[in-house]
Enzyme design. Sequence first.
Site, PDB file in Angstrom:
ATOM      1  N   HIS A 122       0.349 -11.858 -13.057  1.00 56.89           N
ATOM      2  CA  HIS A 122      -1.031 -11.493 -13.399  1.00 56.89           C
ATOM      3  C   HIS A 122      -1.374 -11.803 -14.851  1.00 56.89           C
ATOM      4  O   HIS A 122      -2.346 -11.269 -15.380  1.00 56.89           O
ATOM      5  CB  HIS A 122      -1.268 -10.011 -13.082  1.00 56.89           C
ATOM      6  CG  HIS A 122      -1.198  -9.695 -11.613  1.00 56.89           C
ATOM      7  ND1 HIS A 122      -1.030  -8.423 -11.113  1.00 56.89           N
ATOM      8  CD2 HIS A 122      -1.268 -10.512 -10.521  1.00 56.89           C
ATOM      9  CE1 HIS A 122      -1.000  -8.474  -9.776  1.00 56.89           C
ATOM     10  NE2 HIS A 122      -1.135  -9.716  -9.401  1.00 56.89           N
ATOM     11  N   THR A 145       5.959  -0.190  -8.277  1.00 58.27           N
ATOM     12  CA  THR A 145       4.694  -0.775  -7.803  1.00 58.27           C
ATOM     13  C   THR A 145       4.239  -0.072  -6.537  1.00 58.27           C
ATOM     14  O   THR A 145       5.067   0.258  -5.682  1.00 58.27           O
ATOM     15  CB  THR A 145       4.805  -2.300  -7.567  1.00 58.27           C
ATOM     16  OG1 THR A 145       3.540  -2.764  -7.031  1.00 58.27           O
ATOM     17  CG2 THR A 145       5.931  -2.691  -6.618  1.00 58.27           C
TER      18      THR A 145
HETATM   19  P1  OAD Z   1      -0.124   0.919  -9.449  1.00 57.42           P
HETATM   20  O1  OAD Z   1      -0.807   1.776 -10.454  1.00 57.42           O
HETATM   21  O2  OAD Z   1      -0.898   0.557  -8.231  1.00 57.42           O
HETATM   22  O3  OAD Z   1       1.227   1.628  -8.971  1.00 57.42           O
HETATM   23  C1  OAD Z   1       2.120   2.154  -9.894  1.00 57.42           C
HETATM   24  C2  OAD Z   1       3.322   2.644  -9.130  1.00 57.42           C
HETATM   25  O4  OAD Z   1       4.285   3.097 -10.047  1.00 57.42           O
HETATM   26  C3  OAD Z   1       3.028   3.807  -8.171  1.00 57.42           C
HETATM   27  O5  OAD Z   1       3.594   3.509  -6.903  1.00 57.42           O
HETATM   28  C4  OAD Z   1       3.733   4.993  -8.832  1.00 57.42           C
HETATM   29  O6  OAD Z   1       4.260   5.903  -7.868  1.00 57.42           O
HETATM   30  C5  OAD Z   1       4.848   4.299  -9.572  1.00 57.42           C
HETATM   31  N1  OAD Z   1       5.371   5.005 -10.757  1.00 57.42           N
HETATM   32  C6  OAD Z   1       4.713   5.754 -11.666  1.00 57.42           C
HETATM   33  N2  OAD Z   1       5.534   6.170 -12.640  1.00 57.42           N
HETATM   34  C7  OAD Z   1       6.767   5.659 -12.354  1.00 57.42           C
HETATM   35  C8  OAD Z   1       8.041   5.721 -12.977  1.00 57.42           C
HETATM   36  N3  OAD Z   1       8.242   6.384 -14.129  1.00 57.42           N
HETATM   37  N4  OAD Z   1       9.073   5.082 -12.385  1.00 57.42           N
HETATM   38  C9  OAD Z   1       8.905   4.406 -11.223  1.00 57.42           C
HETATM   39  N5  OAD Z   1       7.724   4.313 -10.592  1.00 57.42           N
HETATM   40  C10 OAD Z   1       6.667   4.927 -11.142  1.00 57.42           C
HETATM   41  O7  OAD Z   1       0.390  -0.369 -10.228  1.00 57.42           O
HETATM   42  P2  OAD Z   1       0.828  -1.787  -9.624  1.00 57.42           P
HETATM   43  O8  OAD Z   1       1.502  -1.628  -8.314  1.00 57.42           O
HETATM   44  O9  OAD Z   1       1.551  -2.500 -10.702  1.00 57.42           O
HETATM   45  O10 OAD Z   1      -3.587  -6.142 -11.024  1.00 57.42           O
HETATM   46  O11 OAD Z   1      -0.582  -2.457  -9.413  1.00 57.42           O
HETATM   47  C11 OAD Z   1      -0.652  -3.798  -8.971  1.00 57.42           C
HETATM   48  C12 OAD Z   1      -1.830  -4.490  -9.596  1.00 57.42           C
HETATM   49  O12 OAD Z   1      -3.026  -3.726  -9.362  1.00 57.42           O
HETATM   50  C13 OAD Z   1      -1.778  -4.611 -11.096  1.00 57.42           C
HETATM   51  O13 OAD Z   1      -0.982  -5.686 -11.541  1.00 57.42           O
HETATM   52  C14 OAD Z   1      -3.217  -4.818 -11.438  1.00 57.42           C
HETATM   53  C15 OAD Z   1      -3.855  -3.774 -10.565  1.00 57.42           C
HETATM   54  O14 OAD Z   1      -5.169  -4.032 -10.178  1.00 57.42           O
HETATM   55  C16 OAD Z   1      -4.341  -6.907 -11.822  1.00 57.42           C
HETATM   56  O15 OAD Z   1      -4.762  -6.502 -12.877  1.00 57.42           O
HETATM   57  C17 OAD Z   1      -4.590  -8.279 -11.282  1.00 57.42           C
END
Ligand code: OAD
Length: 263
Positions: free
Chosen positions: A121, A193
Amino acid sequence: MNPIVFDDSLLTRLAAARRVVVLTGAGISAESRVATFRDPDGLWARFRPEELANVDAFLANPVMVQAWYRHRRDIVTGVQPNAAHHALVDLARLVPSFTLVTQNVDDLHRRAGSDDVLELHGNITRSTCIACGESASPEDVSASPQDDPWICASCGGLVRPDVVWFGEALPEDVFADAWTAAENADVFLSVGTSAVVYPAADLPLVAGSAGALTIEINVERSAIADHMDVVILGQAGRVLPALVTAMRTHAAHRSPLDAIPHV
Ligand code: OAD
């Protein structure tokens, strides 16, 4: 706090793995105090993606969008990589082939010391001109105006963050490399994620279909947890360093005979 105990079969599979691929999401940076997107206090609970993270919003209100990205850039450059980022640097040294794929734009993997990160991204610390494609230098970034649109010093075009916005394609070569790595992985770890954004969320599924052992590390089960072989619930900054330590201990206790194929 109780130590994390990993299943011996998991450590044996990791020890035998030639190709390990890791996909990370915003959760890996949560312990560096970078907000995730979809947690209750995440960015998408406070901001509207359609007003900030797409090209039409940018063209309609470049000052607002540039200011939002400047704010986020200041946050990520003001924090440090955490134990999870560092553990992945260590993990890379323990396996013959290691590929790190991230959805994060925060640059924390590179700052922790990971090489050749496949940034699906983009990267918020880089900016480019939408007209001539020239990259902004660090000096341009620090001199960028706050109240007027930030324009390119060479051609006067608008300067945008080097991130993938909603409705935009992922960088083709980066995604192709990530896909190939997933198809060829022996072990695939999906870390922090929610796995709701595609095509990134396809990667663990592709790896699993091609025969990799798939492992999720997350504080809660993601959208694709049911398709993963192993789900480890816990903070990435605690689980990943413990996993690296367990792999080292497992390797130290292996008999030299383990390396000889059994007949
Ligand atoms: P999300 O905010 O959707 O998900 C974050 C994940 O991290 C969740 O499943 C939480 O449970 C988990 N989490 C939180 N704290 C944690 C920790 N300390 N250890 C392990 N896990 C933890 O973020 P992404 O999946 O990265 O795209 O989101 C994907 C994309 O959506 C991003 O790259 C962005 C967004 O729109 C763009 O900007 C193109």
